[in-house]
Design a protein around this motif. Sequence first.
Motif, PDB file in Angstrom:
ATOM      1  N   MET A   1       0.851  -1.198   0.000  1.00 24.92           N
ATOM      2  CA  MET A   1       0.000   0.000   0.000  1.00 24.92           C
ATOM      3  C   MET A   1       0.883   1.242   0.000  1.00 24.92           C
ATOM      4  O   MET A   1       1.779   1.376   0.829  1.00 24.92           O
ATOM      5  CB  MET A   1      -0.903  -0.006   1.251  1.00 24.92           C
ATOM      6  N   ASP A   2       0.648   2.195  -0.933  1.00 23.38           N
ATOM      7  CA  ASP A   2       1.480   3.387  -0.937  1.00 23.38           C
ATOM      8  C   ASP A   2       1.094   4.294   0.231  1.00 23.38           C
ATOM      9  O   ASP A   2       0.052   4.133   0.871  1.00 23.38           O
ATOM     10  CB  ASP A   2       1.402   4.117  -2.275  1.00 23.38           C
ATOM     11  N   GLU A   3       1.955   5.258   0.493  1.00 24.84           N
ATOM     12  CA  GLU A   3       1.778   6.058   1.708  1.00 24.84           C
ATOM     13  C   GLU A   3       0.475   6.839   1.713  1.00 24.84           C
ATOM     14  O   GLU A   3      -0.204   6.921   2.747  1.00 24.84           O
ATOM     15  CB  GLU A   3       2.963   7.000   1.886  1.00 24.84           C
ATOM     16  N   ALA A   4       0.105   7.437   0.597  1.00 26.69           N
ATOM     17  CA  ALA A   4      -1.131   8.216   0.559  1.00 26.69           C
ATOM     18  C   ALA A   4      -2.337   7.348   0.918  1.00 26.69           C
ATOM     19  O   ALA A   4      -3.193   7.744   1.716  1.00 26.69           O
ATOM     20  CB  ALA A   4      -1.313   8.850  -0.817  1.00 26.69           C
ATOM     21  N   ASN A   5      -2.400   6.161   0.355  1.00 29.43           N
ATOM     22  CA  ASN A   5      -3.509   5.269   0.676  1.00 29.43           C
ATOM     23  C   ASN A   5      -3.476   4.851   2.140  1.00 29.43           C
ATOM     24  O   ASN A   5      -4.525   4.677   2.777  1.00 29.43           O
ATOM     25  CB  ASN A   5      -3.472   4.032  -0.219  1.00 29.43           C
ATOM     26  N   ASN A   6      -2.285   4.675   2.672  1.00 30.32           N
ATOM     27  CA  ASN A   6      -2.133   4.305   4.075  1.00 30.32           C
ATOM     28  C   ASN A   6      -2.700   5.390   4.981  1.00 30.32           C
ATOM     29  O   ASN A   6      -3.465   5.119   5.914  1.00 30.32           O
ATOM     30  CB  ASN A   6      -0.641   4.064   4.378  1.00 30.32           C
ATOM     31  N   VAL A   7      -2.321   6.650   4.712  1.00 27.12           N
ATOM     32  CA  VAL A   7      -2.826   7.755   5.527  1.00 27.12           C
ATOM     33  C   VAL A   7      -4.336   7.890   5.372  1.00 27.12           C
ATOM     34  O   VAL A   7      -5.074   8.037   6.354  1.00 27.12           O
ATOM     35  CB  VAL A   7      -2.118   9.073   5.142  1.00 27.12           C
ATOM     36  N   ARG A   8      -4.834   7.819   4.151  1.00 30.69           N
ATOM     37  CA  ARG A   8      -6.259   7.979   3.908  1.00 30.69           C
ATOM     38  C   ARG A   8      -7.072   6.866   4.586  1.00 30.69           C
ATOM     39  O   ARG A   8      -8.169   7.100   5.098  1.00 30.69           O
ATOM     40  CB  ARG A   8      -6.545   8.014   2.406  1.00 30.69           C
ATOM     41  N   LYS A   9      -6.520   5.672   4.601  1.00 27.71           N
ATOM     42  CA  LYS A   9      -7.205   4.540   5.233  1.00 27.71           C
ATOM     43  C   LYS A   9      -7.441   4.820   6.718  1.00 27.71           C
ATOM     44  O   LYS A   9      -8.489   4.468   7.268  1.00 27.71           O
ATOM     45  CB  LYS A   9      -6.376   3.272   5.051  1.00 27.71           C
ATOM     46  N   ILE A  10      -6.476   5.471   7.356  1.00 32.80           N
ATOM     47  CA  ILE A  10      -6.598   5.750   8.790  1.00 32.80           C
ATOM     48  C   ILE A  10      -7.800   6.628   9.063  1.00 32.80           C
ATOM     49  O   ILE A  10      -8.663   6.298   9.897  1.00 32.80           O
ATOM     50  CB  ILE A  10      -5.302   6.409   9.320  1.00 32.80           C
ATOM     51  N   TRP A  11      -7.876   7.787   8.386  1.00 36.39           N
ATOM     52  CA  TRP A  11      -8.970   8.702   8.720  1.00 36.39           C
ATOM     53  C   TRP A  11     -10.310   8.234   8.179  1.00 36.39           C
ATOM     54  O   TRP A  11     -11.356   8.499   8.786  1.00 36.39           O
ATOM     55  CB  TRP A  11      -8.649  10.130   8.310  1.00 36.39           C
ATOM     56  N   MET A  12     -10.286   7.498   7.091  1.00 35.04           N
ATOM     57  CA  MET A  12     -11.558   6.991   6.567  1.00 35.04           C
ATOM     58  C   MET A  12     -12.158   5.952   7.499  1.00 35.04           C
ATOM     59  O   MET A  12     -13.379   5.927   7.726  1.00 35.04           O
ATOM     60  CB  MET A  12     -11.346   6.420   5.170  1.00 35.04           C
ATOM     61  N   GLU A  13     -11.322   5.083   8.066  1.00 38.45           N
ATOM     62  CA  GLU A  13     -11.826   4.058   8.982  1.00 38.45           C
ATOM     63  C   GLU A  13     -12.370   4.671  10.273  1.00 38.45           C
ATOM     64  O   GLU A  13     -13.175   4.042  10.967  1.00 38.45           O
ATOM     65  CB  GLU A  13     -10.722   3.044   9.288  1.00 38.45           C
ATOM     66  N   LEU A  14     -11.912   5.897  10.599  1.00 38.92           N
ATOM     67  CA  LEU A  14     -12.432   6.600  11.768  1.00 38.92           C
ATOM     68  C   LEU A  14     -13.678   7.423  11.442  1.00 38.92           C
ATOM     69  O   LEU A  14     -14.255   8.069  12.320  1.00 38.92           O
ATOM     70  CB  LEU A  14     -11.350   7.518  12.355  1.00 38.92           C
ATOM     71  N   GLY A  15     -14.090   7.409  10.182  1.00 34.29           N
ATOM     72  CA  GLY A  15     -15.270   8.146   9.775  1.00 34.29           C
ATOM     73  C   GLY A  15     -15.059   9.648   9.700  1.00 34.29           C
ATOM     74  O   GLY A  15     -16.012  10.426   9.841  1.00 34.29           O
ATOM     75  N   LEU A  16     -13.810  10.062   9.457  1.00 30.67           N
ATOM     76  CA  LEU A  16     -13.481  11.478   9.391  1.00 30.67           C
ATOM     77  C   LEU A  16     -13.465  11.969   7.944  1.00 30.67           C
ATOM     78  O   LEU A  16     -13.254  11.178   7.019  1.00 30.67           O
ATOM     79  CB  LEU A  16     -12.104  11.727  10.021  1.00 30.67           C
ATOM     80  N   PRO A  17     -13.630  13.279   7.738  1.00 28.36           N
ATOM     81  CA  PRO A  17     -13.545  13.833   6.386  1.00 28.36           C
ATOM     82  C   PRO A  17     -12.110  14.122   5.958  1.00 28.36           C
ATOM     83  O   PRO A  17     -11.881  14.615   4.847  1.00 28.36           O
ATOM     84  CB  PRO A  17     -14.347  15.136   6.498  1.00 28.36           C
ATOM     85  N   GLY A  18     -11.169  13.821   6.815  1.00 23.98           N
ATOM     86  CA  GLY A  18      -9.757  14.067   6.544  1.00 23.98           C
ATOM     87  C   GLY A  18      -9.044  14.353   7.846  1.00 23.98           C
ATOM     88  O   GLY A  18      -9.574  14.109   8.936  1.00 23.98           O
ATOM     89  N   ILE A  19      -7.835  14.882   7.754  1.00 27.27           N
ATOM     90  CA  ILE A  19      -7.021  15.236   8.915  1.00 27.27           C
ATOM     91  C   ILE A  19      -6.772  16.733   8.888  1.00 27.27           C
ATOM     92  O   ILE A  19      -6.600  17.327   7.822  1.00 27.27           O
ATOM     93  CB  ILE A  19      -5.682  14.470   8.888  1.00 27.27           C
ATOM     94  N   VAL A  20      -6.751  17.358  10.057  1.00 29.39           N
ATOM     95  CA  VAL A  20      -6.304  18.741  10.181  1.00 29.39           C
ATOM     96  C   VAL A  20      -4.924  18.714  10.823  1.00 29.39           C
ATOM     97  O   VAL A  20      -4.761  18.198  11.932  1.00 29.39           O
ATOM     98  CB  VAL A  20      -7.271  19.594  11.022  1.00 29.39           C
ATOM     99  N   ASP A  21      -3.940  19.234  10.102  1.00 30.39           N
ATOM    100  CA  ASP A  21      -2.553  19.245  10.568  1.00 30.39           C
ATOM    101  C   ASP A  21      -2.190  20.687  10.903  1.00 30.39           C
ATOM    102  O   ASP A  21      -2.005  21.517  10.013  1.00 30.39           O
ATOM    103  CB  ASP A  21      -1.640  18.699   9.465  1.00 30.39           C
ATOM    104  N   VAL A  22      -2.089  20.996  12.191  1.00 29.38           N
ATOM    105  CA  VAL A  22      -1.864  22.383  12.613  1.00 29.38           C
ATOM    106  C   VAL A  22      -0.402  22.795  12.532  1.00 29.38           C
ATOM    107  O   VAL A  22      -0.079  23.963  12.740  1.00 29.38           O
ATOM    108  CB  VAL A  22      -2.379  22.629  14.048  1.00 29.38           C
ATOM    109  N   HIS A  23       0.504  21.854  12.231  1.00 32.55           N
ATOM    110  CA  HIS A  23       1.934  22.180  12.307  1.00 32.55           C
ATOM    111  C   HIS A  23       2.651  21.719  11.041  1.00 32.55           C
ATOM    112  O   HIS A  23       3.310  20.678  11.014  1.00 32.55           O
ATOM    113  CB  HIS A  23       2.552  21.516  13.543  1.00 32.55           C
ATOM    114  N   THR A  24       2.491  22.489   9.973  1.00 31.75           N
ATOM    115  CA  THR A  24       3.247  22.256   8.743  1.00 31.75           C
ATOM    116  C   THR A  24       3.923  23.568   8.347  1.00 31.75           C
ATOM    117  O   THR A  24       3.497  24.655   8.757  1.00 31.75           O
ATOM    118  CB  THR A  24       2.356  21.759   7.597  1.00 31.75           C
TER     119      THR A  24
END
Length: 292
Positions: A1-24
């Motif tokens: 699984m590529d990294e983008a799919n890995n990250v997306r799988k995490i928030w999708m399984e939690l029922g979220l619309p995505g992630i908010v990253d306050v520190h970039t």
Amino acid sequence: MDEANNVRKIWMELGLPGIVDVHTHFMPKNVMDKVWRYFDSQGPLIGREWPITYRADEAQRVATLREFGIRKFSSLVYPHKPEMAAWLNQWARGFARQTPDCLHTATFFPEPGAAGYVAEAITAGTQVFKAHIQVGNYDPNDPLLDAVWGLIEDAGVPVVIHCGSGPAPGDFTGPDPIARLLGRHPRLPLIVAHMGMPEYSAFLDLAERYENVRLDTTMAFTPFVEATMPFPTSESARLIALGEHILFGSDFPNIPYGYAEAVHHLIDLPGVDDAWRRNVLHDNAAKLFGLS
């Protein structure tokens, strides 16, 4: 699984619309290039090998965050000397205008005129400020910042503030200057970067004491940090209890490991449940920044 799919799988399984990253970090190219050279040289505030995983041009870095499903992120700019902050604010304002998924970010430095450009930034719609006590090497209680903190407190604009003594202590880092600041401005909406490492416990104390104090998870709990500044297991219960005061942060692009790794080390912490994960990855920041 590529990294983008890995990250997306995490928030999708939690029922979220995505992630908010306050520190970039997004900065003018010449400034970002200097930051990267500093990391490459293992400068004194770093002191160890620190490869930049997401070293790419600006457009590619924005595209990468979008591929990960990062719903909102920041462009944390910060000055290391006077007469730099206002220029950075102008750049960040333009970047936010052309990048609608970036929170409009601004910064400041203890200097004459700081209150003027901070007031201007607030009027222009700044959503988050960045203060870097370590790099700027200034006391947050400097009288030149008195009016700045008052303006920010009254406006309720959050400040991501690097004030802990990691990765190396500075002249004004640590919890004591922040405790004094909050004693004068108890309503300040501070987001303590990096969980306040390594003074985790003292900054958790402040989050318990002050309703508007939050902590971001940037780099915390990863093996890279745990090797030298481990989060104390004795504080796990407080970390869980303060789940509504914790926000996800990554330090993208300046991290020496993959984005998915950072998220996994956070959500796999012992004792956390899905409600805590949803709060930290999205809901707390969505509420703070008024995201619908």
